[in-house]
Design an enzyme around this catalytic site. Structure first.
Site: not given
Ligand code: GLN
Length: 507
Positions: A88, A163, A187
């Site tokens: 990532k 994400s 994410s």
């Molecule tokens: N979707 C969540 C957010 O937007 C989680 C993001 C993540 O785990 N990096 O904060």
């Protein structure tokens, strides 16, 4: 029988590793097969922001040479040596760009490796490249990337989750057998759920965060993204362990996760169904698959109990105060002075405030700005107690709910995400609808407990994820429960990833 690259890329990482050890294939051939696949399909998926073919093949050749030479060095190779991996693009890598999915870091090269990258290089896994993500890991669909959205290989008109949509889509589309993600609020697990892959959020502190660009430091964890539970366990073992460079790193031996994943006997295992994480807001198809999974586990001898976690109803609200507060502070360093993009104001004024202002206005996307503003407001003098302080109290209550639940159950279970993958664009203009995707994953980050998402079948032809949670430091339990469910569901159906539709134009 010769293994064609086409069937080669569909093996699990553990199977690839076994073939490498047996001398049936070379790492160069394996790595090249994945690079070819990336060339063939990534135009449709956009999982990769950067492909490091040369570096990957060099590592592969090195592993092959060690194996050919034999002796101690070959004996001592890591079990996953030679199996390629995708990273990532929030995790810093020397010699390869790291963008965090943001214009702010376009073209930026880290002068150092994250600790997980150091471990991966030492174990000699060829690094295929860096994967797409929502800008600074803020989002649930990978549509907030400054470099265009990633598409779900199950249906390219739909989102791959976020994400870490790039890592999940790469693994689902057979562009990589292994990937790393980061999970601050879901994410790793939510993209895993909607792409039919496996994703683990380790216990907070069990994997070093050194070199993961910080979003919300008290919530962030790096973890594995794979197609099988065994592969996740193997990769987790490789990246875990104490790191003096991360002050929150646990100083404890790494448990044998892969061994736990090999024990699929759930007889007597107490599985707690979280009352608050089902029902309203969850699609009926998701709940059907969830209930089928419960049924299977019950038939296999698990004891299914209901647990009540009343504070979970406030988890999303608490998260969207704590996370932006920490992010507003963590992202202050992107100021056009220290590194990354620098924008000079149009009128040419070169005061430091004007350059910082122009850089942050141009470098950050809308969602990142929204959260910086929200976090700055929540931390401001007059509102600190009302917002940040209250959110921290809820965090404590959630931890207590977990403690009480784990008195009654060894692991907890819920759907990973309330819906299957939705069409691109559907929630882009509705931040609250987007935030709701993580309603089931966020409690684990607030409490620091480990969680895994495993494929739980299809609804409307799209993957559904089942989440297991365990007490802090008991990650082995999620591997045992996850592997058990994986095996039970494969008694009468092919693994989910084997049923993914062929991507048009791909060989
Ligand atoms: N979707 C969540 C957010 O937007 C989680 C993001 C993540 O785990 N990096 O904060």
């Amino acid at each position: 029988m010769t293994t064609t690259p086409h069937s080669l890329i569909r093996l699990s990482a553990a199977e690839m590793a076994a073939k490498l050890r047996a001398g049936e294939i070379t790492s160069v051939k394996l790595t090249q097969a994945h690079l070819d696949r990336i060339t063939e399909v990534d135009g449709q998926i956009n999982a990769f922001l950067h492909v490091s073919a040369e570096e990957a093949l060099a590592t592969a050749a090195e592993v092959d040479a060690i194996r050919t030479a034999g002796g101690d060095e070959a004996e001592n190779l890591h079990p996953l040596a030679g199996v390629p991996i995708a990273i990532k693009d929030l995790i810093v890598t020397k010699g390869q760009p790291t963008t965090a999915g943001s214009k702010m870091l376009q073209g930026w090269m880290s002068p150092y490796d994250a600790t997980v990258i150091t471990k991966i290089r030492a174990a000699k896994l060829p690094i295929l490249g860096k994967t797409n993500l929502d800008e600074f890991a803020m989002g649930s669909s990978t549509e907030h990337s400054a470099y265009g959205p990633t598409r779900n290989p199950w249906d390219t008109s739909r989102i791959p989750g976020g994400s870490g949509g790039g890592s999940a889509a790469a693994v689902a589309a057979f562009e990589a057998p292994l990937a790393l993600g980061t999970d601050t609020g879901g994410s790793i697990r939510q993209p895993g759920a909607v792409t039919g892959t496996v994703g683990t959020k380790p216990t907070y502190g069990s994997v070093s965060r050194y070199g993961a660009i910080a979003m919300a430091s008290s919530l962030d964890q790096i973890g594995p993204v794979t197609r099988t539970v065994e592969d996740a366990a193997l990769l987790h073992e490789l990246i875990a362990g104490h790191d003096p460079k991360d002050s929150t790193s646990l100083n404890e031996p790494v448990p044998a996760f892969a061994q736990a994943a090999a024990d699929t006997d759930v007889a007597g295992l107490r599985i707690g169904v979280i009352k608050q994480l089902q029902g309203e807001g969850y699609q009926s198809g998701v709940l059907e698959r969830f209930n089928e999974s419960l049924q299977k586990l019950r038939q296999a001898g698990a004891e299914i109990v209901e647990v009540d976690c009343p504070s979970f109803d406030y988890a999303l609200g608490a998260y969207y105060l704590i996370m932006p507060s920490e992010a507003s502070s963590n992202l202050a360093k992107f100021d056009g002075v220290r590194y990354g993009t620098r924008v000079v104001p149009e009128d040419g004024s070169l005061t430091i405030e004007r350059v910082m202002g122009a850089t942050r206005a141009a470098g950050f996307g809308e969602e990142v700005k929204r959260r910086i503003i929200l976090g700055t407001y929540a931390l401001s003098a007059g509102y600190y107690d009302a917002y940040y302080g209250s959110a921290q109290k809820i965090r404590t209550l959630i931890q207590r709910d977990f403690d009480a639940a784990f008195e009654k159950a060894d692991v907890l279970i819920s759907p990973t995400a309330p819906t299957v993958a939705f069409p691109l664009g559907e929630k882009l203009d509705d931040p609250l609808a987007m935030y709701l995707n993580d309603v089931a994953t966020i409690p684990a980050n607030l409490a620091g407990v480990p969680g895994i998402s495993v494929p739980g079948g299809l609804s409307e032809g799209l993957p559904v994820g089942i989440q297991f949670l365990a007490p802090v430091r008991e990650d082995a339990r999620i591997y045992r429960a996850g592997a058990a469910l994986e095996k039970l569901l494969q008694e009468d159906a092919e693994p989910l990833w084997a049923r993914i539709p062929d991507l048009e134009g791909a060989k």
